[in-house]
Motif scaffolding. Structure first.
Motif, PDB file in Angstrom:
ATOM      1  N   SER A  31      36.753  44.935  40.364  1.00 22.44           N
ATOM      2  CA  SER A  31      35.775  45.561  41.248  1.00 22.44           C
ATOM      3  C   SER A  31      36.197  45.332  42.684  1.00 22.44           C
ATOM      4  CB  SER A  31      34.375  45.008  40.996  1.00 22.44           C
ATOM      5  OG  SER A  31      34.347  43.603  41.140  1.00 22.44           O
ATOM      6  N   TYR A  32      35.804  46.270  43.541  1.00 23.30           N
ATOM      7  CA  TYR A  32      36.215  46.246  44.937  1.00 23.30           C
ATOM      8  C   TYR A  32      35.041  46.598  45.833  1.00 23.30           C
ATOM      9  CZ  TYR A  32      40.899  46.584  42.926  1.00 23.30           C
ATOM     10  OH  TYR A  32      42.050  46.357  42.205  1.00 23.30           O
ATOM     11  N   THR A  33      35.038  46.037  47.032  1.00 25.00           N
ATOM     12  CA  THR A  33      34.086  46.508  48.013  1.00 25.00           C
ATOM     13  C   THR A  33      34.541  47.887  48.483  1.00 25.00           C
ATOM     14  OG1 THR A  33      32.841  45.841  49.966  1.00 25.00           O
ATOM     15  CG2 THR A  33      35.231  45.518  50.046  1.00 25.00           C
ATOM     16  N   GLU A  34      33.600  48.708  48.878  1.00 24.29           N
ATOM     17  CA  GLU A  34      33.882  50.115  49.151  1.00 24.29           C
ATOM     18  C   GLU A  34      34.985  50.314  50.194  1.00 24.29           C
ATOM     19  OE1 GLU A  34      32.341  52.366  47.270  1.00 24.29           O
ATOM     20  OE2 GLU A  34      33.580  53.935  48.160  1.00 24.29           O
ATOM     21  N   SER A  35      35.006  49.476  51.220  1.00 23.75           N
ATOM     22  CA  SER A  35      35.922  49.690  52.337  1.00 23.75           C
ATOM     23  C   SER A  35      37.388  49.485  51.978  1.00 23.75           C
ATOM     24  CB  SER A  35      35.546  48.781  53.509  1.00 23.75           C
ATOM     25  OG  SER A  35      35.677  47.422  53.142  1.00 23.75           O
ATOM     26  N   VAL A  36      37.687  48.871  50.838  1.00 24.97           N
ATOM     27  CA  VAL A  36      39.083  48.619  50.474  1.00 24.97           C
ATOM     28  C   VAL A  36      39.531  49.421  49.256  1.00 24.97           C
ATOM     29  CG1 VAL A  36      38.870  46.285  51.401  1.00 24.97           C
ATOM     30  CG2 VAL A  36      38.745  46.641  48.927  1.00 24.97           C
ATOM     31  N   LYS A  37      38.632  50.167  48.660  1.00 24.82           N
ATOM     32  CA  LYS A  37      38.993  50.946  47.477  1.00 24.82           C
ATOM     33  C   LYS A  37      40.115  51.923  47.806  1.00 24.82           C
ATOM     34  CE  LYS A  37      34.619  50.756  44.949  1.00 24.82           C
ATOM     35  NZ  LYS A  37      33.434  51.515  44.475  1.00 24.82           N
ATOM     36  N   GLY A  38      41.105  51.977  46.933  1.00 25.33           N
ATOM     37  CA  GLY A  38      42.248  52.852  47.147  1.00 25.33           C
ATOM     38  C   GLY A  38      43.339  52.240  48.004  1.00 25.33           C
ATOM     39  N   ARG A  39      43.054  51.131  48.656  1.00 24.33           N
ATOM     40  CA  ARG A  39      44.066  50.472  49.497  1.00 24.33           C
ATOM     41  C   ARG A  39      44.453  49.098  48.961  1.00 24.33           C
ATOM     42  NH1 ARG A  39      42.825  48.985  54.531  1.00 24.33           N
ATOM     43  NH2 ARG A  39      40.593  48.684  54.135  1.00 24.33           N
ATOM     44  N   PHE A  40      43.512  48.380  48.399  1.00 22.69           N
ATOM     45  CA  PHE A  40      43.774  47.027  47.894  1.00 22.69           C
ATOM     46  C   PHE A  40      43.782  47.040  46.369  1.00 22.69           C
ATOM     47  CE2 PHE A  40      41.847  44.378  51.647  1.00 22.69           C
ATOM     48  CZ  PHE A  40      42.616  45.104  52.540  1.00 22.69           C
ATOM     49  N   THR A  41      44.618  46.183  45.792  1.00 26.06           N
ATOM     50  CA  THR A  41      44.662  46.025  44.350  1.00 26.06           C
ATOM     51  C   THR A  41      44.670  44.547  44.004  1.00 26.06           C
ATOM     52  OG1 THR A  41      45.935  48.076  44.100  1.00 26.06           O
ATOM     53  CG2 THR A  41      45.910  46.562  42.227  1.00 26.06           C
ATOM     54  N   ILE A  42      43.739  44.146  43.158  1.00 30.98           N
ATOM     55  CA  ILE A  42      43.686  42.764  42.697  1.00 30.98           C
ATOM     56  C   ILE A  42      44.333  42.673  41.324  1.00 30.98           C
ATOM     57  CG2 ILE A  42      41.390  43.011  41.649  1.00 30.98           C
ATOM     58  CD1 ILE A  42      40.815  40.111  42.577  1.00 30.98           C
ATOM     59  N   SER A  43      45.064  41.585  41.089  1.00 27.73           N
ATOM     60  CA  SER A  43      45.690  41.381  39.794  1.00 27.73           C
ATOM     61  C   SER A  43      45.810  39.884  39.534  1.00 27.73           C
ATOM     62  CB  SER A  43      47.059  42.053  39.721  1.00 27.73           C
ATOM     63  OG  SER A  43      47.933  41.503  40.687  1.00 27.73           O
ATOM     64  N   LYS A  44      46.065  39.577  38.277  1.00 32.03           N
ATOM     65  CA  LYS A  44      46.146  38.155  37.883  1.00 32.03           C
ATOM     66  C   LYS A  44      47.260  37.982  36.884  1.00 32.03           C
ATOM     67  CE  LYS A  44      42.482  36.467  35.697  1.00 32.03           C
ATOM     68  NZ  LYS A  44      42.689  35.760  34.441  1.00 32.03           N
ATOM     69  N   ASP A  45      48.116  37.003  37.097  1.00 31.19           N
ATOM     70  CA  ASP A  45      49.199  36.659  36.175  1.00 31.19           C
ATOM     71  C   ASP A  45      48.849  35.325  35.545  1.00 31.19           C
ATOM     72  OD1 ASP A  45      51.540  35.807  34.914  1.00 31.19           O
ATOM     73  OD2 ASP A  45      52.823  36.769  36.396  1.00 31.19           O
ATOM     74  N   ASN A  46      48.337  35.367  34.324  1.00 27.90           N
ATOM     75  CA  ASN A  46      47.902  34.129  33.679  1.00 27.90           C
ATOM     76  C   ASN A  46      49.061  33.180  33.407  1.00 27.90           C
ATOM     77  OD1 ASN A  46      45.158  34.805  33.610  1.00 27.90           O
ATOM     78  ND2 ASN A  46      45.414  35.960  31.710  1.00 27.90           N
ATOM     79  N   ALA A  47      50.230  33.718  33.131  1.00 24.13           N
ATOM     80  CA  ALA A  47      51.397  32.872  32.863  1.00 24.13           C
ATOM     81  C   ALA A  47      51.779  32.055  34.089  1.00 24.13           C
ATOM     82  CB  ALA A  47      52.575  33.729  32.417  1.00 24.13           C
ATOM     83  N   LYS A  48      51.538  32.613  35.266  1.00 23.56           N
ATOM     84  CA  LYS A  48      51.846  31.909  36.511  1.00 23.56           C
ATOM     85  C   LYS A  48      50.609  31.290  37.145  1.00 23.56           C
ATOM     86  CE  LYS A  48      55.827  34.824  37.672  1.00 23.56           C
ATOM     87  NZ  LYS A  48      56.441  35.722  38.677  1.00 23.56           N
ATOM     88  N   SER A  49      49.453  31.462  36.497  1.00 24.84           N
ATOM     89  CA  SER A  49      48.191  30.944  37.048  1.00 24.84           C
ATOM     90  C   SER A  49      48.016  31.370  38.492  1.00 24.84           C
ATOM     91  CB  SER A  49      48.140  29.415  36.941  1.00 24.84           C
ATOM     92  OG  SER A  49      48.176  28.997  35.591  1.00 24.84           O
TER      93      SER A  49
END
Length: 126
Positions: free
Chosen positions: A58-76
């Motif tokens: 989920s993203y706040t409206e002002s960053v949608k389309g510009r920011f991407t969040i991701s998580k690498d569990n192997a690298k914590s």
């Protein structure tokens, strides 16, 4: 005990990109929501992006389309890829984790969250 350490901030020109990283530990098997918040000078801390325990983002409206969040569990490691940065994105950015927030991390009162990383400063000049 959850612990987080953020890095990757810097000074860039408008339109450029940055990637923030947050190394976490102590989340164990708990269903933590993890995400990024920011606080600009003179403003309240606001939620930017989050990954819910079931993997949804989920993203706040002002960053949608510009920011991407991701998580690498192997690298914590939690990431925030920030593209097309604008001067109004200038802020101290913090990563956070909470085992009770579920899909509501971004709108949870900052003071109620389980763990915070130290801030990393992002400055965007025009």
């Amino acid at each position: 005990e959850a612990r987080l350490m953020a890095s990757g901030g810097g000074s860039v020109q408008s339109g450029e990109s940055l990637r923030l990283s947050c190394i976490y530990s102590g989340l164990g098997d708990e269903r933590y929501a993890v995400g990024w918040f920011r606080q600009a000078p003179g403003k309240e801390r606001e939620g930017v992006a989050a990954i819910e325990p079931d993997g949804g983002a989920s993203y706040t409206e002002s960053v949608k389309g510009r920011f991407t969040i991701s998580k690498d569990n192997a690298k914590s490691t939690l990431y925030l890829q920030m593209n097309s940065l604008k001067p109004e994105d200038t802020a101290m950015y913090y990563c956070a984790a909470d085992k009770s927030a579920g899909r509501y991390l971004l709108i949870s009162p900052p003071g109620t969250l389980d763990a915070w990383g130290q801030g990393t400063l992002v400055t965007v000049s025009s």
